[in-house]
Design a protein around this motif. Structure first.
Motif, mmCIF file in Angstrom:
data_model
loop_
_atom_site.group_PDB
_atom_site.id
_atom_site.type_symbol
_atom_site.label_atom_id
_atom_site.label_comp_id
_atom_site.label_asym_id
_atom_site.label_seq_id
_atom_site.Cartn_x
_atom_site.Cartn_y
_atom_site.Cartn_z
ATOM 1 N N ASP A 155 0.820 -1.364 -0.071
ATOM 2 C CA ASP A 155 0.003 -0.044 0.137
ATOM 3 C C ASP A 155 1.053 1.231 0.037
ATOM 4 O O ASP A 155 0.881 1.970 1.003
ATOM 5 N N ASP A 156 1.439 1.264 -1.242
ATOM 6 C CA ASP A 156 2.484 2.613 -1.331
ATOM 7 C C ASP A 156 2.455 3.115 -2.732
ATOM 8 O O ASP A 156 1.983 2.451 -3.712
ATOM 9 N N ASP A 157 3.293 3.935 -2.916
ATOM 10 C CA ASP A 157 3.398 4.501 -4.446
ATOM 11 C C ASP A 157 4.190 3.640 -5.176
ATOM 12 O O ASP A 157 5.426 3.189 -4.735
ATOM 13 N N ALA A 158 3.489 2.933 -6.136
ATOM 14 C CA ALA A 158 4.339 1.896 -6.834
ATOM 15 C C ALA A 158 5.536 2.524 -7.668
ATOM 16 O O ALA A 158 6.518 1.697 -7.992
ATOM 17 N N CYS A 159 5.584 3.781 -7.945
ATOM 18 C CA CYS A 159 6.880 4.386 -8.518
ATOM 19 C C CYS A 159 8.328 4.272 -7.413
ATOM 20 O O CYS A 159 9.512 4.512 -7.941
ATOM 21 N N LEU A 160 7.849 3.854 -6.101
ATOM 22 C CA LEU A 160 9.133 3.956 -5.389
ATOM 23 C C LEU A 160 9.754 2.562 -5.617
ATOM 24 O O LEU A 160 10.732 2.153 -4.647
ATOM 25 N N TYR A 161 9.223 1.454 -6.332
ATOM 26 C CA TYR A 161 9.888 0.240 -6.413
ATOM 27 C C TYR A 161 10.429 -0.041 -7.836
ATOM 28 O O TYR A 161 9.751 0.540 -9.002
ATOM 29 N N GLY A 162 11.354 -0.734 -8.057
ATOM 30 C CA GLY A 162 12.180 -0.862 -9.210
ATOM 31 C C GLY A 162 11.384 -1.719 -10.362
ATOM 32 O O GLY A 162 11.747 -1.688 -11.492
ATOM 33 N N GLN A 163 10.509 -2.684 -10.029
ATOM 34 C CA GLN A 163 9.900 -3.317 -11.039
ATOM 35 C C GLN A 163 9.116 -2.847 -11.904
ATOM 36 O O GLN A 163 9.010 -3.143 -13.059
ATOM 37 N N ASN A 164 8.771 -1.616 -11.963
ATOM 38 C CA ASN A 164 8.003 -0.703 -12.743
ATOM 39 C C ASN A 164 8.677 -0.425 -13.987
ATOM 40 O O ASN A 164 8.294 0.099 -14.849
ATOM 41 N N ASN A 165 10.234 -0.193 -13.569
ATOM 42 C CA ASN A 165 11.046 0.078 -14.803
ATOM 43 C C ASN A 165 11.431 -1.087 -15.682
ATOM 44 O O ASN A 165 12.318 -1.114 -16.607
ATOM 45 N N SER B 251 -3.825 -1.675 -1.512
ATOM 46 C CA SER B 251 -3.286 -1.559 -2.980
ATOM 47 C C SER B 251 -2.193 -0.333 -3.231
ATOM 48 O O SER B 251 -1.988 0.323 -2.429
ATOM 49 N N ASN B 252 -1.227 -0.824 -3.981
ATOM 50 C CA ASN B 252 -0.309 0.189 -4.587
ATOM 51 C C ASN B 252 -0.931 1.088 -5.264
ATOM 52 O O ASN B 252 -2.114 0.715 -5.927
ATOM 53 N N TYR B 253 -0.598 2.189 -5.540
ATOM 54 C CA TYR B 253 -1.230 3.308 -6.171
ATOM 55 C C TYR B 253 -0.069 4.064 -7.245
ATOM 56 O O TYR B 253 1.133 4.062 -6.945
ATOM 57 N N GLY B 254 -0.598 5.228 -7.946
ATOM 58 C CA GLY B 254 0.150 5.945 -8.485
ATOM 59 C C GLY B 254 0.515 5.892 -10.180
ATOM 60 O O GLY B 254 -0.190 4.882 -10.708
ATOM 61 N N SER B 255 1.021 6.735 -10.669
ATOM 62 C CA SER B 255 1.297 6.765 -12.075
ATOM 63 C C SER B 255 1.981 5.432 -12.728
ATOM 64 O O SER B 255 1.873 5.258 -13.664
ATOM 65 N N CYS B 256 2.863 4.744 -11.785
ATOM 66 C CA CYS B 256 3.412 3.592 -12.533
ATOM 67 C C CYS B 256 2.470 2.497 -12.215
ATOM 68 O O CYS B 256 3.205 1.286 -12.802
ATOM 69 N N VAL B 257 1.518 2.282 -11.825
ATOM 70 C CA VAL B 257 0.484 1.353 -11.667
ATOM 71 C C VAL B 257 -0.037 1.339 -13.118
ATOM 72 O O VAL B 257 -0.424 2.026 -13.738
ATOM 73 N N ASP B 258 0.049 -0.083 -13.847
ATOM 74 C CA ASP B 258 -0.730 -0.277 -14.921
ATOM 75 C C ASP B 258 -1.934 -0.790 -15.075
ATOM 76 O O ASP B 258 -2.753 -0.215 -16.081
ATOM 77 N N ILE B 259 -2.321 -1.349 -14.222
ATOM 78 C CA ILE B 259 -3.660 -1.919 -14.299
ATOM 79 C C ILE B 259 -4.094 -2.316 -12.820
ATOM 80 O O ILE B 259 -3.355 -2.630 -11.951
ATOM 81 N N LEU B 260 -5.543 -2.405 -12.555
ATOM 82 C CA LEU B 260 -6.095 -2.799 -11.580
ATOM 83 C C LEU B 260 -6.728 -4.460 -11.472
ATOM 84 O O LEU B 260 -7.109 -4.591 -12.585
ATOM 85 N N ALA B 261 -6.770 -5.039 -10.378
ATOM 86 C CA ALA B 261 -7.342 -6.357 -10.393
ATOM 87 C C ALA B 261 -8.018 -6.739 -9.253
ATOM 88 O O ALA B 261 -7.506 -5.998 -8.176
ATOM 89 N N PRO B 262 -8.899 -7.664 -9.101
ATOM 90 C CA PRO B 262 -9.433 -7.906 -7.544
ATOM 91 C C PRO B 262 -8.123 -8.414 -6.727
ATOM 92 O O PRO B 262 -7.623 -9.118 -7.129
ATOM 93 N N GLY B 263 -8.256 -8.080 -5.487
ATOM 94 C CA GLY B 263 -7.395 -8.394 -4.497
ATOM 95 C C GLY B 263 -7.738 -7.976 -3.132
ATOM 96 O O GLY B 263 -6.839 -7.715 -2.323
ATOM 97 N N GLU B 264 -8.885 -8.208 -2.955
ATOM 98 C CA GLU B 264 -9.344 -8.192 -1.420
ATOM 99 C C GLU B 264 -9.952 -9.388 -0.936
ATOM 100 O O GLU B 264 -10.961 -9.854 -1.608
#
Length: 131
Positions: free
Chosen positions: A1-11, A31-44
């Motif tokens: 539950d953080d900004d996805a841009c803080l993690y390397g896999q988005n590159n 959920s992770n969030y932010g401009s580096c997220v590509d898609i959302l899917a069920p996860g709860e």
């Protein structure tokens, strides 16, 4: 539950960054969030087999939430497409992202103050026939 841009896999070149949603079509709290997220899917409240030390089996189930429970659904869709079409990620990823349902998720700004998470929800009507 953080900004996805803080993690390397988005590159990574052939990867999809995933956020999770709830049964009420909102971003889940974990959920992770932010401009580096590509898609959302069920996860709860996703059920998973839970190993029991008492019975030495996986007959019980637990429930988990968050991006790490949504990502396997996206991976599963990609794997089915790759197996059925003998295609690589270069074609599968654009297909998944291009066929997502746009605008289905409510209240993204509640989770993402910058409101930069794309409102794209995982959807696969049928596996395409790539030539």
């Amino acid at each position: 539950d953080d900004d996805a841009c803080l993690y390397g896999q988005n590159n990574l070149e052939h990867s999809i960054s995933v956020g999770s949603t709830s049964i009420t079509d909102e971003m889940s709290e974990k959920s992770n969030y932010g401009s580096c997220v590509d898609i959302l899917a069920p996860g709860e409240n996703v059920p998973f087999p839970k190993y029991s030390e008492l019975t030495h089996s996986s007959r019980d189930y637990g429930y988990g939430s968050g991006t790490s429970f949504a990502a396997p659904l996206v991976s599963g869709v990609a794997a089915v497409m790759m197996q059925k079409t003998f295609s690589d990620g270069k074609r599968v990823i654009p297909y998944i992202l291009g066929n997502a349902t746009i605008g289905a998720i409510k209240n993204i700004a509640k989770k993402d103050p910058s409101n930069t998470t794309p409102n794209k929800f995982l959807y696969l009507k049928k596996v395409p026939e790539f030539v």
